[in-house]
Design a protein around this motif. Structure first.
Motif, PDB file in Angstrom:
ATOM      1  N   GLU B 161      72.885  45.157  13.413  1.00 49.52           N
ATOM      2  CA  GLU B 161      71.630  44.411  13.326  1.00 49.52           C
ATOM      3  C   GLU B 161      70.473  45.336  13.672  1.00 49.52           C
ATOM      4  N   VAL B 162      69.394  45.215  12.936  1.00 46.39           N
ATOM      5  CA  VAL B 162      68.183  45.940  13.306  1.00 46.39           C
ATOM      6  C   VAL B 162      67.098  44.898  13.516  1.00 46.39           C
ATOM      7  N   SER B 163      66.151  45.237  14.370  1.00 49.32           N
ATOM      8  CA  SER B 163      65.131  44.217  14.645  1.00 49.32           C
ATOM      9  C   SER B 163      64.038  44.273  13.584  1.00 49.32           C
ATOM     10  N   LEU B 164      63.397  43.165  13.447  1.00 38.50           N
ATOM     11  CA  LEU B 164      62.288  43.061  12.500  1.00 38.50           C
ATOM     12  C   LEU B 164      61.204  44.052  12.952  1.00 38.50           C
ATOM     13  N   PRO B 165      60.621  44.797  12.036  1.00 40.73           N
ATOM     14  CA  PRO B 165      59.546  45.715  12.443  1.00 40.73           C
ATOM     15  C   PRO B 165      58.515  44.964  13.279  1.00 40.73           C
ATOM     16  N   ILE B 166      58.054  45.602  14.367  1.00 38.38           N
ATOM     17  CA  ILE B 166      57.243  44.853  15.333  1.00 38.38           C
ATOM     18  C   ILE B 166      55.917  44.349  14.770  1.00 38.38           C
ATOM     19  N   GLU B 167      55.459  44.975  13.678  1.00 39.15           N
ATOM     20  CA  GLU B 167      54.156  44.531  13.166  1.00 39.15           C
ATOM     21  C   GLU B 167      54.238  43.119  12.550  1.00 39.15           C
ATOM     22  N   TYR B 168      55.477  42.642  12.320  1.00 46.56           N
ATOM     23  CA  TYR B 168      55.594  41.310  11.722  1.00 46.56           C
ATOM     24  C   TYR B 168      56.003  40.301  12.772  1.00 46.56           C
ATOM     25  N   ASP B 169      55.506  39.105  12.577  1.00 48.17           N
ATOM     26  CA  ASP B 169      55.783  38.018  13.506  1.00 48.17           C
ATOM     27  C   ASP B 169      57.009  37.256  13.012  1.00 48.17           C
ATOM     28  N   ALA B 170      57.984  37.167  13.895  1.00 44.78           N
ATOM     29  CA  ALA B 170      59.218  36.505  13.508  1.00 44.78           C
ATOM     30  C   ALA B 170      59.035  35.005  13.323  1.00 44.78           C
ATOM     31  N   ASP B 171      57.883  34.497  13.725  1.00 48.17           N
ATOM     32  CA  ASP B 171      57.680  33.061  13.586  1.00 48.17           C
ATOM     33  C   ASP B 171      56.967  32.672  12.295  1.00 48.17           C
ATOM     34  N   LEU B 172      56.684  33.648  11.470  1.00 45.39           N
ATOM     35  CA  LEU B 172      56.067  33.340  10.175  1.00 45.39           C
ATOM     36  C   LEU B 172      57.002  32.438   9.376  1.00 45.39           C
ATOM     37  N   PRO B 173      56.437  31.653   8.470  1.00 49.56           N
ATOM     38  CA  PRO B 173      57.333  30.845   7.623  1.00 49.56           C
ATOM     39  C   PRO B 173      58.332  31.752   6.867  1.00 49.56           C
ATOM     40  N   ILE B 174      59.533  31.182   6.644  1.00 48.35           N
ATOM     41  CA  ILE B 174      60.615  31.951   6.043  1.00 48.35           C
ATOM     42  C   ILE B 174      60.201  32.610   4.735  1.00 48.35           C
ATOM     43  N   ASP B 175      59.514  31.846   3.877  1.00 47.51           N
ATOM     44  CA  ASP B 175      59.157  32.382   2.558  1.00 47.51           C
ATOM     45  C   ASP B 175      58.254  33.597   2.683  1.00 47.51           C
ATOM     46  N   GLU B 176      57.387  33.562   3.674  1.00 44.07           N
ATOM     47  CA  GLU B 176      56.490  34.704   3.866  1.00 44.07           C
ATOM     48  C   GLU B 176      57.250  35.923   4.382  1.00 44.07           C
ATOM     49  N   LEU B 177      58.167  35.632   5.323  1.00 44.21           N
ATOM     50  CA  LEU B 177      59.012  36.716   5.839  1.00 44.21           C
ATOM     51  C   LEU B 177      59.784  37.384   4.695  1.00 44.21           C
ATOM     52  N   ALA B 178      60.313  36.532   3.848  1.00 43.83           N
ATOM     53  CA  ALA B 178      61.090  37.045   2.712  1.00 43.83           C
ATOM     54  C   ALA B 178      60.233  37.964   1.861  1.00 43.83           C
ATOM     55  N   LYS B 179      58.976  37.534   1.652  1.00 41.28           N
ATOM     56  CA  LYS B 179      58.069  38.329   0.831  1.00 41.28           C
ATOM     57  C   LYS B 179      57.820  39.694   1.487  1.00 41.28           C
ATOM     58  N   ILE B 180      57.657  39.664   2.828  1.00 45.08           N
ATOM     59  CA  ILE B 180      57.422  40.907   3.561  1.00 45.08           C
ATOM     60  C   ILE B 180      58.623  41.842   3.451  1.00 45.08           C
ATOM     61  N   LEU B 181      59.837  41.254   3.564  1.00 48.32           N
ATOM     62  CA  LEU B 181      61.050  42.083   3.617  1.00 48.32           C
ATOM     63  C   LEU B 181      61.497  42.595   2.254  1.00 48.32           C
ATOM     64  N   ARG B 182      61.020  41.950   1.209  1.00 52.29           N
ATOM     65  CA  ARG B 182      61.418  42.319  -0.155  1.00 52.29           C
ATOM     66  C   ARG B 182      61.463  43.837  -0.412  1.00 52.29           C
ATOM     67  N   PRO B 183      60.336  44.566  -0.171  1.00 47.73           N
ATOM     68  CA  PRO B 183      60.396  46.017  -0.462  1.00 47.73           C
ATOM     69  C   PRO B 183      61.463  46.748   0.352  1.00 47.73           C
ATOM     70  N   TYR B 184      61.719  46.287   1.574  1.00 49.49           N
ATOM     71  CA  TYR B 184      62.768  46.934   2.380  1.00 49.49           C
ATOM     72  C   TYR B 184      64.134  46.697   1.747  1.00 49.49           C
ATOM     73  N   LEU B 185      64.326  45.438   1.329  1.00 50.35           N
ATOM     74  CA  LEU B 185      65.636  45.090   0.749  1.00 50.35           C
ATOM     75  C   LEU B 185      65.858  45.785  -0.583  1.00 50.35           C
ATOM     76  N   LYS B 186      64.733  45.991  -1.318  1.00 49.05           N
ATOM     77  CA  LYS B 186      64.880  46.654  -2.610  1.00 49.05           C
ATOM     78  C   LYS B 186      65.007  48.160  -2.457  1.00 49.05           C
ATOM     79  N   GLY B 187      64.935  48.647  -1.216  1.00 46.39           N
ATOM     80  CA  GLY B 187      65.102  50.078  -0.999  1.00 46.39           C
ATOM     81  C   GLY B 187      63.819  50.860  -1.190  1.00 46.39           C
ATOM     82  N   GLU B 188      62.682  50.147  -1.375  1.00 50.43           N
ATOM     83  CA  GLU B 188      61.413  50.857  -1.570  1.00 50.43           C
ATOM     84  C   GLU B 188      60.859  51.362  -0.241  1.00 50.43           C
TER      85      GLU B 188
END
Lengths: 321, 547
Positions: B161-188
């Motif tokens: 497990e790795v923690s969410l980058p600190i600049e992001y708030d873990a309490d954001l709505p899920i859909d927004e979090l997903a949008k933020i994480l997209r480039p990480y997941l795509k390897g960009e």
């Protein structure tokens, strides 16, 4: 009674309606070099295959070393087939040794013999080459050596000279003479008459499946009349009246006969002699008549001429069938 | 006899020199070797999967993290076991008592035991110092560890497990979090973990209202489903994105579903647990109940009384014939093909005439058959030998499958049937190929005639996988009685104890059929071998056979 290595009595072979060999009889005495001549399609190869019992004759008898089955005496026979081929991946010596062992030699002496033969006939450097690396002529020599490696008493060679250059043809003649010198019997087929003329004791001539001639080379030559070629500006018509002369044929520069009525005869003549006549009779007559001869050629007829004379028409027919 | 031997010897020697023979010889062990070891290597080379877990509900995070840690600890325990096995003083002789017990069941057992590695007192054991202690304890059973051993290396974690980058708030709505994480997941983009830049493999996002999307049985469940569908339809009609409910698992790699299923299993275990507690059950009792299990043992009525348990070995024994059938097929057709090629070669360059002036057609045929049979036996022998060697090398208590395979290979009677069917099948097919070879002047002619034979030959390959499922069924029985297929089909059925009548009957039929085929082949061979020009018409062939 002569000791015959091979005897054929009324041998025929038919394939359906086609008769490949028609009632052929001849006998090869022990120690003879026998030429087996004939145009393409004369039935030479078929006859040879029957002798070796690769195929069975439709009728007639074949006796080889007194046996009716070549297979029983196969170790005493060497055979070179007409179409030449070798195992591509085998080396020259191993192929010779292999065939020798099949004929009953033990492996060690077969190997030694293979090297010996390759050296004797100028292939020493290629003994360890794969046969696919050899030229066609070399491959053929290897195959000839393979067929005689076990020192057979009777060697059958089907067209041994085909595909060889003049030098290797002489080597081939030497091979045959070597075998004969050992008192062994050779039967070989060819359609190159000069070879037969040089090395054969006797010839059998086949055409269209039938035996046309079976005689010594000397006698075979007598089949066609001997010819003198004369050149003279004088009138030679007196020769035509001699008993020894069968006829006079005017010829042109190339030696072709000038047909009657197609122009005046020149100075060149072919004088056909009768059986009893000698060329000297003609010269004597000319001297007696005081005729000046510009040219006097005499050479006994070649087997080539005999061949063409006897089977020329059939050969043409066969090749255009 | 001598001639047959000489011809056989030459056939053997010449074919043993070809590249194809050697390639065939080595390819098989290489493939076996690869299939055993590449799998292992692939497993080891799979990188650690880094993931982000955001649990806004606060309900499941703990159990998921605990499960992941559990997985790692059981990996460590296994690695320790292997290490002791490899470097223990007595471990060479130490074989597990019964390799058959080392089945998938045992693996489950190990997982269950891993539960007990989770207590607080266990945490200490998985520190470097604790591991040393464990190692020493385990090693005493193997008589201590050898001196010159490499140090124990902790296995690579499968999941991290790795923690969410600190600049992001873990309490954001899920859909927004997903949008933020997209480039990480795509390897960009890469993420920083322990000071290293790593690729993010997956993100598991559990919303605050996750409990609302629990599927339930009965009316309530149906009503929820209807409501969901209704809202989805509405969203579609309004042209809005469908509002996703429940937890989300994001990953670009669809093939490796291991992490997802683990997380899902943790969530559901936890859910069941809380639901049970909600219904007034004691939490400890529930945990205890969760640990209980029952299993069904597989029993085989064909085995001796008292020993009916179906083991891994039985399953392998059931399927091993498929391997044998395949070997049989490859072996027979490789060498029959050689025979065909040789015959055509001899025929096309007229060596055959010289041979036939020295040996009879029958001698030639038998010599060729024997020589190529020698090639086949060499090939099969090398294959078997290398298979056994590889299995022996890779066997040991840790490698249950090679052990069992070895046991099946050497212990069951399959290998004798294999040899028998190989010889008979070879004679039958080689005879047919020889006849074809004797009729053809070129490889091209031969290939034309091979067409129908090829089709016939494909049948055992196609049925190979079906027959073990119904080894004494109609299809299998019918095929067994067709001599051309007897070797393959009966080999296929060998493990299933076909009726004695089938066994003996098909064998007798096969032997007779092979004998008569060879007789006919002899006639065709004799007549065909000197023939030049076109291959004969079928009617002509019949007259040869009759003669």
């Amino acid at each position: 009674m002569t000791d015959y290595t091979l005897e054929l009595r009324n041998v025929s072979k038919t394939y359906g309606d086609f008769t490949a060999v028609d009632d052929v009889s001849f006998a090869v005495p022990k120690g003879a070099v026998y030429g087996f001549l004939g145009p393409n399609g004369a039935g030479k190869t078929t006859t040879i295959r029957m002798i070796l019992e690769i195929i069975k004759p439709s009728s007639g008898e074949i006796s080889i070393f007194g046996s009716s089955s070549a297979l029983e005496v196969r170790d005493r026979i060497g055979y070179l087939p007409e179409e030449k081929g070798l195992y591509k991946k085998m080396t020259a010596w191993s192929i010779i040794a292999y065939f020798a062992t099949l004929k009953g030699m033990d492996r060690r002496s077969a190997k030694r013999r293979a090297y010996e033969l390759l050296e004797r006939y100028g292939l020493k450097d290629f003994a360890d080459s794969k046969t696919e690396a050899l030229s066609k002529g070399m491959g053929q020599k290897v195959q000839v050596l393979a067929s005689i490696a076990h020192d057979p008493e009777f060697v059958i060679l089907d067209e041994p000279f085909s595909g060889l250059d003049p030098v290797n043809q002489e080597v081939m003649e030497e091979v045959i003479r070597d075998i004969a010198a050992r008192g062994h019997t050779v039967l070989f087929s060819t359609h190159v008459m000069s070879h037969a003329e040089r090395i054969c004791d006797q010839i059998v001539l086949l055409a269209g499946g039938k035996k046309v001639l079976d005689d010594t080379v000397e006698n075979a030559r007598m089949v066609i009349p001997r010819k003198l070629r004369l050149e003279s500006a004088s009138d030679l018509s007196f020769l035509d009246r001699m008993d020894q002369v069968l006829r006079m044929v005017p010829i042109d520069e190339r030696g072709d006969a000038i047909p009657e009525g197609s122009g005046p005869a020149g100075n060149l003549w072919d004088v056909h002699l009768s059986d009893k006549a000698e060329p000297i009779d003609v010269i004597e007559q000319c001297l007696k008549e005081g005729i000046h001869l510009d040219r006097f050629d005499y050479s006994p007829p070649s087997l080539h001429e005999v061949f063409v004379h006897l089977v020329g028409d059939k050969a043409k027919e066969a090749s255009f069938r | 006899m001598r001639a047959i031997f000489l011809i056989a010897l030459r056939e053997y020697a010449e074919n043993a020199k070809t590249k194809g023979f050697w390639i065939g010889l080595f390819l098989f062990p290489v493939i076996i070797f690869a299939s055993i070891f590449v799998q292992k290597a692939l497993e080891e080379s799979t990188p650690t999967r880094h993931f982000i877990l955001v649990d806004q509900s606060g309900l499941y995070g703990t159990s998921i993290r605990e499960d992941i840690a559990k997985t790692y600890r059981s990996d460590v325990a296994r690695a320790l076991g292997e290490y002791v096995q490899d470097h223990g003083v007595n471990s060479v002789e130490q074989h597990l008592p019964d390799p058959e017990k080392l089945s998938a069941d045992l693996l489950d057992g190990m997982m269950a035991k891993a539960e007990s590695v989770m207590g607080p007192e266990m945490d200490a054991m998985f520190t470097p110092a604790g591991i040393e202690v464990m190692l020493t304890q385990m090693a005493t059973a193997s008589g201590g560890l050898v001196e010159d051993r490499p140090p124990f290396e902790m296995p690579k974690a499968r999941f991290q497990e790795v923690s969410l980058p600190i600049e992001y708030d873990a309490d954001l709505p899920i859909d927004e979090l997903a949008k933020i994480l997209r480039p990480y997941l795509k390897g960009e983009k890469t993420i920083t973990h322990d000071g290293e830049q790593i690729q993010l493999f997956a993100a598991a996002l559990l919303p605050r209202d996750i409990q609302e999307s629990i599927d339930r049985p009965g009316m309530a469940g149906l009503l929820k489903m209807a409501a969901d569908q209704e809202s989805a339809r509405k969203a579609e009609a309004d042209g809005e994105a469908i509002a996703r409910k429940g937890g989300q698992f994001w990953a670009a790699n669809l093939a490796d579903a291991d992490l997802k299923s683990r997380i899902q299993r943790s969530i559901n275990n936890e859910l069941h647990h809380t639901e049970l507690v909600l219904r007034g059950l004691d939490a400890d009792a529930v945990a205890e109940v969760n640990e209980t299990s029952l299993s069904l043992s597989s029993l085989d009525p064909k085995k001796d009384e008292g020993k009916e348990e179906v083991s891994m070995a039985d399953k392998i024994r059931q399927w091993a014939p498929v391997g044998f059938v395949y070997l049989l097929w490859i072996g027979i057709f490789t060498i029959s093909q050689m025979l065909l090629n040789n015959t055509v070669e001899e025929k096309s360059n007229r060596i055959i005439e010289v041979l036939l002036s020295s040996v009879t057609a029958a001698e030639l045929m038998l010599g060729k058959l024997a020589g190529i049979a020698g090639i086949g036996i060499t090939m099969i022998g090398v294959w078997m030998g290398s298979l056994i060697t590889i299995l022996k090398l890779s066997s040991g208590p840790e490698a249950e499958i090679p052990n069992v395979l070895l046991d099946v290979l050497l212990g069951s009677g399959l290998i004798y049937w294999f040899v028998l069917y190989f010889c008979l099948g070879y004679l039958l097919y080689a005879g047919i190929f020889l006849a074809i070879g004797s009729l053809c002047n070129t490889i091209k002619d031969a290939q034309n005639m091979m067409g129908p034979i090829m089709v016939i030959m494909m049948v055992p390959l196609i049925t190979m996988m079906f027959i073990p499922k119904d080894p004494n069924g109609t299809l299998a029985t019918i095929l067994s009685w067709i001599p051309l297929y007897t070797p393959f089909t009966m080999m296929n059925r060998a493990a299933a104890d076909p009726p004695m009548f089938d066994k003996i009957g098909t064998l007798v039929l096969l032997v007779c059929f092979t004998f008569f085929t060879l007789l006919m082949v002899g006639k065709v061979f004799r007549a065909g071998i000197l023939r030049t020009g076109q291959p004969p018409k079928f009617r002509e062939l019949l007259t040869w056979i009759k003669s």
